[in-house]
Design a protein around this motif. Structure first.
Motif, short mmCIF file in Angstrom:
data_model
loop_
_atom_site.label_atom_id
_atom_site.label_comp_id
_atom_site.label_asym_id
_atom_site.label_seq_id
_atom_site.Cartn_x
_atom_site.Cartn_y
_atom_site.Cartn_z
N UNK A 52 0.83 -1.21 0.00
CA UNK A 52 0.00 0.00 0.00
C UNK A 52 0.86 1.25 0.00
N UNK A 53 0.29 2.32 -0.42
CA UNK A 53 0.94 3.61 -0.56
C UNK A 53 0.13 4.41 -1.57
N UNK A 54 0.61 5.55 -1.96
CA UNK A 54 -0.10 6.35 -2.94
C UNK A 54 -0.07 5.74 -4.34
N UNK A 55 0.95 4.94 -4.61
CA UNK A 55 1.13 4.39 -5.96
C UNK A 55 0.84 2.91 -6.07
N UNK A 56 0.65 2.20 -4.97
CA UNK A 56 0.51 0.75 -5.02
C UNK A 56 -0.93 0.30 -5.20
N UNK A 57 -1.11 -0.82 -5.91
CA UNK A 57 -2.41 -1.46 -6.08
C UNK A 57 -2.26 -2.96 -5.89
N UNK A 58 -3.34 -3.59 -5.45
CA UNK A 58 -3.36 -5.04 -5.31
C UNK A 58 -4.76 -5.52 -5.68
N UNK A 59 -4.88 -6.14 -6.84
CA UNK A 59 -6.16 -6.66 -7.37
C UNK A 59 -7.21 -5.56 -7.51
N UNK A 60 -6.91 -4.49 -8.28
CA UNK A 60 -7.94 -3.47 -8.52
C UNK A 60 -9.07 -4.04 -9.37
N UNK A 61 -10.30 -3.57 -9.14
CA UNK A 61 -11.44 -4.16 -9.83
C UNK A 61 -12.25 -3.16 -10.65
N UNK A 62 -12.74 -2.09 -10.07
CA UNK A 62 -13.60 -1.16 -10.80
C UNK A 62 -13.19 0.27 -10.49
N UNK A 63 -13.41 1.17 -11.45
CA UNK A 63 -13.18 2.59 -11.20
C UNK A 63 -14.24 3.40 -11.91
N UNK A 64 -14.35 4.66 -11.51
CA UNK A 64 -15.31 5.57 -12.14
C UNK A 64 -14.72 6.97 -12.12
N UNK A 65 -14.95 7.72 -13.19
CA UNK A 65 -14.53 9.11 -13.25
C UNK A 65 -15.76 10.00 -13.09
N UNK A 66 -15.68 10.92 -12.15
CA UNK A 66 -16.68 11.96 -11.99
C UNK A 66 -16.23 13.13 -12.87
N UNK A 67 -16.82 13.24 -14.05
CA UNK A 67 -16.37 14.22 -15.03
C UNK A 67 -16.66 15.65 -14.59
N UNK A 68 -17.67 15.84 -13.78
CA UNK A 68 -18.04 17.18 -13.32
C UNK A 68 -17.09 17.69 -12.26
N UNK A 69 -16.71 16.83 -11.33
CA UNK A 69 -15.86 17.23 -10.20
C UNK A 69 -14.40 16.84 -10.41
N UNK A 70 -14.11 16.18 -11.53
CA UNK A 70 -12.74 15.87 -11.93
C UNK A 70 -12.04 14.99 -10.89
N UNK A 71 -12.68 13.85 -10.61
CA UNK A 71 -12.14 12.89 -9.66
C UNK A 71 -12.21 11.48 -10.25
N UNK A 72 -11.20 10.68 -9.98
CA UNK A 72 -11.23 9.26 -10.30
C UNK A 72 -11.28 8.48 -9.00
N UNK A 73 -12.23 7.55 -8.89
CA UNK A 73 -12.33 6.66 -7.74
C UNK A 73 -11.99 5.25 -8.22
N UNK A 74 -11.07 4.58 -7.53
CA UNK A 74 -10.56 3.27 -7.95
C UNK A 74 -10.66 2.28 -6.79
N UNK A 75 -11.31 1.15 -7.04
CA UNK A 75 -11.43 0.10 -6.03
C UNK A 75 -10.15 -0.74 -6.01
N UNK A 76 -9.32 -0.51 -5.01
CA UNK A 76 -8.08 -1.26 -4.78
C UNK A 76 -8.43 -2.42 -3.85
N UNK A 77 -9.04 -3.45 -4.42
CA UNK A 77 -9.73 -4.47 -3.62
C UNK A 77 -8.82 -5.19 -2.65
N UNK A 78 -7.66 -5.64 -3.12
CA UNK A 78 -6.78 -6.42 -2.26
C UNK A 78 -6.18 -5.64 -1.12
N UNK A 79 -6.16 -4.32 -1.24
CA UNK A 79 -5.70 -3.46 -0.14
C UNK A 79 -6.85 -2.91 0.68
#
Length: 331
Positions: free
Chosen positions: A67-94
């Motif tokens: 884990x950390x700002x750059x680490x991922x472990x088994x990511x599954x789904x993500x979504x971009x909020x185009x209005x608020x300019x955010x990406x949310x990413x499910x880092x499932x294994x972490x």
């Protein structure tokens, strides 16, 4: 507001494979979906989860990072909020959701996350933050994340058999959820029952243009729809894949499902796509769709009553993700 859904790593992996073979998917028995040919060379600009020594993207590694700002472990789904300019990413294994602040054109400032949901900081990755029971701030293998037009964030907290609803800002580390769907309070892990207010291993989810959320209730062989007002233990407003909210039997047909894994809302045609994984197909519903509605189209099978896996331009085997753009569907 337009919300663009992307699924990781499934979507990115599939896109790379399709580019290598210069074609995408086909077909359905009811509508003229055509195989597309991808011309030219496509290269990614950012690698999320793989960083070099300077904190930039490393396209040559595939390590399950700590884990950390750059680490991922088994990511599954993500979504971009185009209005608020955010990406949310499910880092499932972490056991966390990572939030990335984007430029106004929704491109990346850098591959490092800005906020973390489900952990107190970026260095921790224990399920339920090391506790025996969940809390308003903890997660246990989240596999779905979505955001509606009002900025409400939804998370499929899969191993806690609940979907968390965040109506307040998540612009901080370890924000507390406002409500939980599938359980009666935020400090309960439900057993995963089959009834109108329960969930059993919820996975992919998607918000629609009405502010509601569709959830793949995978082990209950159904897709549930919830809409505001939000409250703990809210009864689902509609179900697809079953005749009513008290049935959960797996099956095949235009009104049955078997272990659905993912859902995607098509804002351009007002349709819902369901990755009906156990039936080796994608079901397409024309919205609005009430309880027990029948799918309008199928991808991956010759008709609604077959569920054979296969490897061809018209076949699928256990599809785990689906994403929709204006003109294309990615599986």
């Amino acid at each position: 507001m337009k919300i663009l859904k992307k699924h990781l790593p499934i979507l990115f992996t599939i896109i790379l494979i399709l580019i290598g073979h210069s074609q995408a998917w086909s077909a359905t028995n009811k509508e003229d979906f055509q195989t597309i040919k991808l011309e030219g060379e496509f290269r990614p600009t950012t690698a999320i989860g793989q960083a070099d020594e300077k904190g930039g993207s490393n396209f040559m590694t595939n390590i399950a990072n700590n884990p950390g700002r750059n680490g991922l472990y088994s990511p599954t789904q993500s979504v971009i909020d185009l209005k608020r300019h955010r990406l949310y990413l499910a880092d499932s294994g972490n056991h966390r959701i990572l939030t990335y602040i984007l430029y106004d054109n929704n491109t990346f400032l850098g591959p490092g996350a800005d906020f973390v949901i489900g952990q107190t900081d970026f260095l921790k990755n224990d399920p339920n933050q090391g506790q025996d029971i969940p809390s308003a701030g903890s997660l246990n293998y989240p596999t779905g994340v979505g955001v509606n037009e009002d900025g409400v964030v939804f998370i499929s907290d899969t191993n806690n058999n609940r979907v968390l609803v965040y109506t307040e800002s998540t612009e901080m580390n370890n924000p507390a959820a406002s409500f939980a769907l599938g359980v009666n309070n935020l400090e309960t892990r439900a057993p995963g029952a089959c009834d109108p207010g329960s969930l059993s291993r919820p996975r992919g989810l998607t918000a629609d243009n009405q502010g509601g959320v569709w959830v793949a209730d995978s082990m209950n062989n159904r897709v549930l729809y919830f809409k505001a007002p939000w409250q703990n233990g809210k009864t689902a407003d509609a179900v697809l894949g079953q005749p009513d909210l008290n049935n959960c039997q797996a099956g095949v047909g235009d009104n049955k499902m078997n272990n659905p894994a993912s859902v995607a809302f098509d804002q351009y045609n007002n349709r819902l796509y369901v990755a009906d994984s156990g039936n080796h197909r994608i079901l397409i519903y024309q919205l609005p769709a009430g309880t027990g509605a029948r799918a309008a189209y199928v991808i991956g099978q010759l008709n609604m009553n077959t569920n054979e896996p296969g490897i061809s331009q018209t076949a699928l085997e256990k599809p785990m993700g689906v994403s929709v753009s204006r003109h294309h569907v990615y599986i």
